[in-house]
Design a protein around this motif. Structure first.
Motif, PDB file in Angstrom:
ATOM      1  N   ARG A   1     -36.285  52.423  66.047  1.00 25.31           N
ATOM      2  CA  ARG A   1     -34.983  51.824  66.249  1.00 25.31           C
ATOM      3  C   ARG A   1     -35.025  51.052  67.568  1.00 25.31           C
ATOM      4  NH1 ARG A   1     -30.318  53.940  68.509  1.00 25.31           N
ATOM      5  NH2 ARG A   1     -28.671  52.484  67.969  1.00 25.31           N
TER       6      ARG A   1
ATOM      7  N   LYS B   1     -24.743  49.310  63.893  1.00 20.18           N
ATOM      8  CA  LYS B   1     -26.153  49.444  64.261  1.00 20.18           C
ATOM      9  C   LYS B   1     -26.327  50.031  65.656  1.00 20.18           C
ATOM     10  CE  LYS B   1     -29.653  48.218  62.805  1.00 20.18           C
ATOM     11  NZ  LYS B   1     -30.679  48.988  62.074  1.00 20.18           N
TER      12      LYS B   1
ATOM     13  N   THR C   1     -38.273  57.653  59.443  1.00 17.89           N
ATOM     14  CA  THR C   1     -37.382  56.535  59.126  1.00 17.89           C
ATOM     15  C   THR C   1     -37.069  55.731  60.383  1.00 17.89           C
ATOM     16  OG1 THR C   1     -35.549  58.038  59.336  1.00 17.89           O
ATOM     17  CG2 THR C   1     -36.230  57.551  57.108  1.00 17.89           C
ATOM     18  N   ALA C   2     -37.009  56.406  61.528  1.00 16.09           N
ATOM     19  CA  ALA C   2     -36.882  55.723  62.818  1.00 16.09           C
ATOM     20  C   ALA C   2     -37.460  56.681  63.865  1.00 16.09           C
ATOM     21  CB  ALA C   2     -35.430  55.414  63.139  1.00 16.09           C
TER      22      ALA C   2
ATOM     23  N   GLU D   1     -29.288  57.415  54.971  1.00 14.44           N
ATOM     24  CA  GLU D   1     -29.356  58.510  55.952  1.00 14.44           C
ATOM     25  C   GLU D   1     -27.950  58.935  56.365  1.00 14.44           C
ATOM     26  OE1 GLU D   1     -31.838  60.292  57.001  1.00 14.44           O
ATOM     27  OE2 GLU D   1     -33.297  59.157  55.841  1.00 14.44           O
TER      28      GLU D   1
ATOM     29  N   TYR E   1     -30.415  58.828  64.512  1.00 16.26           N
ATOM     30  CA  TYR E   1     -29.233  58.012  64.792  1.00 16.26           C
ATOM     31  C   TYR E   1     -28.170  58.172  63.685  1.00 16.26           C
ATOM     32  CZ  TYR E   1     -26.382  53.866  65.658  1.00 16.26           C
ATOM     33  OH  TYR E   1     -25.340  53.014  65.872  1.00 16.26           O
ATOM     34  N   ARG E   2     -28.569  57.933  62.465  1.00 19.89           N
ATOM     35  CA  ARG E   2     -27.745  58.222  61.273  1.00 19.89           C
ATOM     36  C   ARG E   2     -26.356  57.562  61.259  1.00 19.89           C
ATOM     37  NH1 ARG E   2     -26.662  64.262  60.180  1.00 19.89           N
ATOM     38  NH2 ARG E   2     -27.361  64.317  62.311  1.00 19.89           N
ATOM     39  N   GLN E   3     -26.210  56.419  61.904  1.00 15.71           N
ATOM     40  CA  GLN E   3     -24.892  55.794  61.991  1.00 15.71           C
ATOM     41  C   GLN E   3     -24.769  54.512  61.175  1.00 15.71           C
ATOM     42  OE1 GLN E   3     -22.258  57.093  63.707  1.00 15.71           O
ATOM     43  NE2 GLN E   3     -23.615  58.831  64.067  1.00 15.71           N
ATOM     44  N   CYS E   4     -25.899  53.872  60.858  1.00 12.22           N
ATOM     45  CA  CYS E   4     -25.820  52.550  60.227  1.00 12.22           C
ATOM     46  C   CYS E   4     -25.079  52.658  58.897  1.00 12.22           C
ATOM     47  CB  CYS E   4     -27.215  51.969  60.032  1.00 12.22           C
ATOM     48  SG  CYS E   4     -28.114  51.865  61.591  1.00 12.22           S
TER      49      CYS E   4
ATOM     50  N   CYS F   1     -32.878  60.808  60.114  1.00  5.31           N
ATOM     51  CA  CYS F   1     -32.851  59.841  61.212  1.00  5.31           C
ATOM     52  C   CYS F   1     -32.042  60.429  62.361  1.00  5.31           C
ATOM     53  CB  CYS F   1     -32.219  58.539  60.729  1.00  5.31           C
ATOM     54  SG  CYS F   1     -31.898  57.377  62.072  1.00  5.31           S
TER      55      CYS F   1
ATOM     56  N   PHE G   1     -24.883  50.997  56.179  1.00  7.10           N
ATOM     57  CA  PHE G   1     -25.468  50.680  54.870  1.00  7.10           C
ATOM     58  C   PHE G   1     -26.585  51.652  54.493  1.00  7.10           C
ATOM     59  CE2 PHE G   1     -27.648  48.657  58.323  1.00  7.10           C
ATOM     60  CZ  PHE G   1     -28.977  48.925  58.068  1.00  7.10           C
ATOM     61  N   CYS G   2     -26.861  52.629  55.358  1.00  8.54           N
ATOM     62  CA  CYS G   2     -28.088  53.412  55.195  1.00  8.54           C
ATOM     63  C   CYS G   2     -27.830  54.751  54.488  1.00  8.54           C
ATOM     64  CB  CYS G   2     -28.689  53.663  56.576  1.00  8.54           C
ATOM     65  SG  CYS G   2     -30.206  54.596  56.504  1.00  8.54           S
TER      66      CYS G   2
HETATM   67  S1  SF4 Z   1     -30.953  52.117  59.271  1.00 12.00           S
HETATM   68 FE1  SF4 Z   1     -32.572  53.113  60.426  1.00 12.00          FE
HETATM   69  S2  SF4 Z   1     -31.638  53.629  62.402  1.00 12.00           S
HETATM   70 FE2  SF4 Z   1     -29.964  53.185  60.983  1.00 12.00          FE
HETATM   71  S3  SF4 Z   1     -29.370  55.190  60.177  1.00 12.00           S
HETATM   72 FE3  SF4 Z   1     -30.842  54.289  58.746  1.00 12.00          FE
HETATM   73  S4  SF4 Z   1     -32.842  55.074  59.385  1.00 12.00           S
HETATM   74 FE4  SF4 Z   1     -31.409  55.405  61.063  1.00 12.00          FE
END
Ligand code: SF4
Length: 512
Positions: free
Chosen positions: A333, A372, A309-310, A273, A265-268, A263, A270-271
């Motif tokens: 996203r 997010k 993934t996004a 990624e 962005y890779r910051q969320c 991803c 809970f993810c």
């Molecule tokens: S939830 Fe979606 S936007 Fe956020 S890090 Fe994971 S893949 Fe990326």
């Protein structure tokens, strides 16, 4: 020859994207391979040979008599013009699998496999499935089909693609059978579930003696080097050679294409990624065009599922530039780009039928705690800009995160009610805490499995799963506008089939 297997159970509506990519790399490198979608074939086998013993189960008996017409109907747009007929076809096939394919308490669905006595998150149970493959209802199918396949040509390497928990037990049952039938073949297990496990196993292989190699991350490079070949670093070639395209349950052949890995962005918070630290790699405009257009040359009458993934704003713009001659959908996203109605109109023109969006919460406080990186005002403008352009939205919500209490959940409900007109489809799920991700919380295992992905936690605000579940069923889902969205959200096939409802109903067929 390399044998690539997609084990049961995955949704039988499109070729598995990971294997399409691996097959493309093997084809490009001149390595001979064969693809076996054991999930698609296995489900059809169970449906075809299902036996309903209970004479009083009129639903199952009636469903059984319609099973072949139901299967055919998924390949026709007419089904997607009639939600009630669609729902009946899905529930009838599910009923047949549940009643007719049951074996010692195992529950099989069109996207599901559960065996309470053999957990997909336990090394011991998985090794037992390998030792006793007869525990799965797919066993008779494996025996006959596998022997046919091995008789055609014996592979020296077998790659099993394990992406979902619903595939785990059957992956190991297949591995056990393969080990007995072709003991000298190299057995390789890869896929996104193996990638997640590997980050926890730290290089160990608890399946040694059965599985020769566990591959984390993209499989094509390791597979090529195992057969002494080098793949090009930025391979763009994909192939559907060997996938039974006309058998998948979709009205058009679906081309699963990824434009990036990981991803951007890779910051969320809970993810996976973020927690698994995947590297982001993306195709440039030229390679992206090559990847898409070379498949479209072979399958001009098809439909594109972008697997990223996004999808990044850059790739969304590239899709507008490319405007492929078929329809497509993707996960994106929420960003300022898609909150702009001029841009969403351009997206629509490029063939975009639907965007999947991780909104997660209607509380800014929760969104910030999840990192997010989006504001509710952008979410709101995005939903309306997409609606204005005629692009369907598939919205994902996450209830019960550690920072969400009852009042924040209610904020989410209000947000959804305020935007109900701009939400086409909805997925409201309960948050699962990835194992080891929150040392600040009091955690305990959900199940006694050593390969568990998630763990239970004492919610700091007392907003426990049971309370969240009650709120969802008694309040959230029973609010009429929300109930209506959920009613039109396709069961089981969810976002894989949702765009076909748009395709069938918004005269998109005539627009392209
Ligand atoms: S939830 Fe979606 S936007 Fe956020 S890090 Fe994971 S893949 Fe990326």
């Amino acid at each position: 020859m390399i044998l690539l297997i997609n084990p049961p159970v995955t949704k039988p509506c499109e070729p598995p994207g990971g294997l399409v990519q691996i097959a493309g790399a093997l084809e490009e490198a001149g390595v001979s391979f064969r693809v076996w979608d054991a999930s698609l074939e296995g489900l059809f086998y169970l449906i075809q040979w299902a036996v309903i013993d209970d004479k009083d189960d009129t639903w199952a008996r009636r469903a059984l008599s319609h099973r072949f017409s139901h299967l055919t109907s998924f390949r026709d747009f007419d089904l997607y013009k009639n939600l009630a007929r669609y729902r009946r076809a899905v529930s009838d096939l599910t009923r047949i699998l549940k009643v007719g394919a049951q074996r010692k308490g195992v529950k099989v669905g069109l996207a599901d496999y559960r065996d309470p006595s053999c957990l997909p998150i336990s090394t011991t149970d998985l090794l037992r499935a390998a030792e006793h493959p007869e525990i799965t209802p797919f066993y008779p199918f494996y025996l006959t089909r596998l022997i046919d396949i091995l008789e055609e040509k014996e592979p020296r390497l077998v790659g099993i693609s394990l992406n979902f928990l619903s595939q785990a037990v059957n992956s190991f049952a297949l591995a056990g059978l393969l080990r007995k039938l072709i003991p000298s073949a190299r057995l390789v297990l890869g896929g996104s579930l193996v990638t997640t496990w590997s980050s926890r196993l730290k290089g160990n292989n608890p399946f040694q003696g059965l599985i020769d190699d566990l591959v984390a991350g993209p499989g094509e490079g390791p597979l090529l080097s195992m057969v002494g070949k080098e793949g090009s670093k930025e391979a763009t070639h994909l192939t559907l050679q060997g996938f039974p395209l006309s058998y998948y349950l979709s009205p058009l052949p679906v081309l699963p294409i990824a434009l990036s890995r990981g991803c951007y962005y890779r910051q969320c918070r809970f993810c996976p990624e973020r927690s698994e630290g995947h590297v982001y790699r993306a195709l440039n405009g030229q390679d992206m065009e090559k990847r898409i257009m070379s498949l479209l040359k072979k399958y001009p009458s098809s439909f594109i599922h972008l697997l990223d993934t996004a999808l990044s704003p850059h790739h969304l713009k590239e899709m507008v530039k490319l405007s492929p001659p078929v329809k497509w959908y993707a996960f994106a996203r929420i960003t300022e780009e898609i909150a702009d109605v001029d841009f969403t109109r351009a997206l629509k023109k490029s063939g975009c039928l639907m965007l999947k969006l991780g909104v997660e919460s209607g509380s800014q406080k929760v969104l910030d705690s999840l990192e997010k990186g989006i504001s509710l005002s952008t979410v709101s403008r995005t939903l309306f800009a997409l609606k204005e352009a005629g692009i369907a939205t598939y919205v994902y919500l996450l209830f019960g995160t550690p920072e969400e209490g009852e009042s924040e959940a209610r904020e989410t409900m209000h947000f959804v009610l305020e935007h109900a007109d701009a939400i086409s489809y909805l997925n409201a799920s309960i948050f699962n805490l990835p194992v080891g991700s929150r040392p600040d919380l009091k955690c305990q295992p959900f199940y006694p499995g050593d390969l568990s992905l998630y763990e239970d936690f004492a919610h700091p605000l007392g907003w426990h799963r049971r309370k969240v579940r009650l709120f969802l069923s008694q309040e959230f889902k029973s609010a009429k506008p929300i109930g209506n969205i959920l009613l039109r959200t396709p069961p089981v096939f969810t976002s894989n089939h949702a765009p076909f409802f748009g395709y069938a109903s918004d005269d998109a067929l005539d627009q392209k």
